[in-house]
Write an enzyme that holds these catalytic residues in place. Structure first.
Site, PDB file in Angstrom:
ATOM      1  N   THR A 114      20.947  68.770  32.352  1.00 15.01           N
ATOM      2  CA  THR A 114      21.325  69.780  31.358  1.00 15.01           C
ATOM      3  C   THR A 114      22.450  70.681  31.821  1.00 15.01           C
ATOM      4  O   THR A 114      22.972  71.464  31.030  1.00 15.01           O
ATOM      5  CB  THR A 114      20.118  70.664  31.008  1.00 15.01           C
ATOM      6  OG1 THR A 114      19.672  71.359  32.188  1.00 15.01           O
ATOM      7  CG2 THR A 114      18.976  69.826  30.449  1.00 15.01           C
ATOM      8  N   CYS A 162      18.006  77.612  36.823  1.00 16.59           N
ATOM      9  CA  CYS A 162      16.891  78.483  36.433  1.00 16.59           C
ATOM     10  C   CYS A 162      16.232  79.105  37.655  1.00 16.59           C
ATOM     11  O   CYS A 162      16.375  78.634  38.787  1.00 16.59           O
ATOM     12  CB  CYS A 162      15.808  77.681  35.695  1.00 16.59           C
ATOM     13  SG  CYS A 162      16.339  76.776  34.256  1.00 16.59           S
ATOM     14  N   CYS A 182      10.697  79.869  35.708  1.00 13.70           N
ATOM     15  CA  CYS A 182      11.116  79.697  34.313  1.00 13.70           C
ATOM     16  C   CYS A 182      10.027  78.975  33.513  1.00 13.70           C
ATOM     17  O   CYS A 182       9.383  78.034  34.008  1.00 13.70           O
ATOM     18  CB  CYS A 182      12.418  78.898  34.257  1.00 13.70           C
ATOM     19  SG  CYS A 182      13.090  78.723  32.592  1.00 13.70           S
ATOM     20  N   ARG A 213      10.530  73.732  29.799  1.00 14.05           N
ATOM     21  CA  ARG A 213       9.974  72.422  30.144  1.00 14.05           C
ATOM     22  C   ARG A 213      10.528  71.965  31.493  1.00 14.05           C
ATOM     23  O   ARG A 213      11.725  72.056  31.744  1.00 14.05           O
ATOM     24  CB  ARG A 213      10.341  71.411  29.056  1.00 14.05           C
ATOM     25  CG  ARG A 213       9.812  70.008  29.296  1.00 14.05           C
ATOM     26  CD  ARG A 213      10.247  69.096  28.168  1.00 14.05           C
ATOM     27  NE  ARG A 213       9.842  67.721  28.401  1.00 14.05           N
ATOM     28  CZ  ARG A 213      10.144  66.707  27.598  1.00 14.05           C
ATOM     29  NH1 ARG A 213      10.870  66.943  26.498  1.00 14.05           N
ATOM     30  NH2 ARG A 213       9.744  65.482  27.871  1.00 14.05           N
ATOM     31  N   ARG A 220      25.295  76.358  34.493  1.00  9.84           N
ATOM     32  CA  ARG A 220      25.236  77.551  33.654  1.00  9.84           C
ATOM     33  C   ARG A 220      23.870  78.211  33.780  1.00  9.84           C
ATOM     34  O   ARG A 220      22.856  77.518  33.941  1.00  9.84           O
ATOM     35  CB  ARG A 220      25.481  77.203  32.187  1.00  9.84           C
ATOM     36  CG  ARG A 220      26.781  76.488  31.931  1.00  9.84           C
ATOM     37  CD  ARG A 220      26.958  76.206  30.437  1.00  9.84           C
ATOM     38  NE  ARG A 220      25.847  75.453  29.867  1.00  9.84           N
ATOM     39  CZ  ARG A 220      25.727  74.137  29.934  1.00  9.84           C
ATOM     40  NH1 ARG A 220      26.645  73.421  30.556  1.00  9.84           N
ATOM     41  NH2 ARG A 220      24.697  73.521  29.381  1.00  9.84           N
ATOM     42  N   CYS A 270      20.355  79.667  32.781  1.00  9.34           N
ATOM     43  CA  CYS A 270      19.388  79.392  31.716  1.00  9.34           C
ATOM     44  C   CYS A 270      19.283  80.599  30.778  1.00  9.34           C
ATOM     45  O   CYS A 270      19.196  81.739  31.223  1.00  9.34           O
ATOM     46  CB  CYS A 270      18.034  79.095  32.339  1.00  9.34           C
ATOM     47  SG  CYS A 270      16.676  78.962  31.153  1.00  9.34           S
ATOM     48  N   CYS A 312      15.205  82.092  31.147  1.00  9.49           N
ATOM     49  CA  CYS A 312      14.774  82.920  32.284  1.00  9.49           C
ATOM     50  C   CYS A 312      15.876  83.856  32.774  1.00  9.49           C
ATOM     51  O   CYS A 312      15.616  84.748  33.571  1.00  9.49           O
ATOM     52  CB  CYS A 312      14.262  82.044  33.422  1.00  9.49           C
ATOM     53  SG  CYS A 312      15.533  81.022  34.223  1.00  9.49           S
TER      54      CYS A 312
END
Length: 386
Positions: free
Chosen positions: A33, A37, A41, A44, A66, A68, A71
């Site tokens: 993705t 995080c 977090c 999923r 990038r 999240c 969180c």
């Protein structure tokens, strides 16, 4: 040991359990993705093979991930410092905004105070954090085949020349050179003796090294400069082939590497690297021996330099080179790994059928020599780059 980073499995287990003990100390970067995080977090949980764990937000951002949105690791990591928290909140609200020192002053902050606070908290300045966020968005747009102007707008640049200059500094090529062109891709390989990083394009492997090699960052920088391309984390067929062949090697099934290698180096260096690949597993050579094999008896130092310039560990087996006196000499991945690899190959060569791909000198003198390499007394105290 107190400050040693936990291994991948320990951190992944902490991620699954949302263990607060690691909050702010470690972060998970999800390759599928491109998001990073906190370990607590609530999103999923990704698969283990899609996770890379970093100790700092600077490392996550620097690798192109990038924050999240759930969180919000950068905001949380700002702690109770209202200066840091306020600026991070503003950046999260508009990640493509082009920030300047004047913007910081306009918010009532002293730029030097902000710089110190962010460096202390994140290992980078606020303006550097904002720049990486914007350029990452622009690079993703370009590699997806969109136009330069669309990438420029995604990155929040009003000036086309400014965007082109920033992309060129970061990736070593102009934005037009990135459009629709796959960047070099990098991924991590887990082995019994440590994590390795592989970098490849669609056609060939460019680099394979242990991640704790001291010179790794400079090697990657040289690779980027030579190829005039940036490096982004991602899956690619060549790296999956490397993963399969390295797994086969460490499981003791042989040393037949068929992955295509990028043709870096001078003609002499390529000759030395081929000579390294010609050394059968279970055997070793000295620098002078390789020089003699190449018909360049006086080029011992040049052979040593070429050996050290190798950026593809194990597949180009520079670990099979030892000193003329039989000592281990040095190895960029660590002498303990060189010792492990030589012993692994000795055992593998003895266990495979004699008609297999691996040949081995089974003379008594060679057996005694190889056994001596795996004893603590044989380990020299110094370490010289391979």
């Amino acid at each position: 040991m107190l400050f040693q980073k936990p291994d991948h499995d320990t951190l992944y287990d902490a991620l699954i359990r949302r263990d607060p003990a690691h909050d702010g100390l470690h972060f998970v970067c999800v390759t599928s993705t491109r998001v990073f995080c906190r370990l607590t977090c609530s999103a999923r949980k990704p698969k283990s093979e899609n996770c890379i764990f970093e100790d700092t937000i600077a490392a996550c951002l620097g690798a192109g991930f990038r924050p999240c949105k759930r969180c919000r690791p950068t905001l949380h990591h700002g702690g109770n410092d209202p200066l840091v928290a306020g600026l991070v909140e503003a950046l999260e609200a508009d990640p493509c905004r082009r920030w300047s020192e004047q913007d910081v002053i306009a918010r009532g902050h002293d730029p030097s105070t902000v710089r110190r606070a962010f460096n202390r908290r994140f290992g980078m300045s606020f303006l550097e954090m904002a720049r990486l966020r914007r350029l990452g968005s622009g690079a993703d747009t370009l590699s997806g085949g969109e136009s330069v102007i669309e990438a420029q707008l995604d990155a929040g640049y009003e000036s086309g020349s400014g965007f082109r200059a920033a992309i060129t500094r970061l990736f070593g090529t102009a934005p037009a050179g990135l459009r629709g062109q796959a960047l070099l891709k990098a991924d991590f390989l887990e082995t019994p003796i440590g994590t390795m990083v592989a970098i490849a394009d669609d056609h060939a492997l460019h680099l394979l090294e242990f991640t704790d090699r001291p010179s790794l960052s400079s090697e990657i920088a040289r690779l980027q400069a030579r190829q005039k391309l940036g490096v982004m984390l991602g899956k690619i067929r060549v790296i999956e082939q490397v993963r399969d062949e390295i797994d086969r090697y460490f499981s003791g099934q042989g040393t037949d590497f068929t992955v295509r290698l990028a043709g870096h180096g001078s003609a002499f260096e390529r000759d030395v690297w081929q000579a390294l690949r010609d050394i059968p597993a279970g055997e070793t050579r000295s620098y002078s021996g390789i020089a003699a094999d190449l018909g360049r008896e006086s080029a011992v130092r040049a052979v040593a330099r070429a050996n050290g310039a190798n950026q593809i560990a194990i597949i180009i087996p520079c670990h099979r080179v030892i000193g003329a006196d039989g000592g281990l000499t040095g190895y960029g991945g660590g002498l303990w790994r060189k010792r492990w690899l030589l012993e692994h190959e000795r055992r593998m060569a003895l266990s495979l059928p004699s008609t297999g791909a691996i040949s081995v000198d089974t003379s008594a003198s060679h057996r005694r020599h190889m056994q001596s390499l795996t004893t603590p007394e044989a380990m020299p105290s110094g370490q010289i780059k391979d």
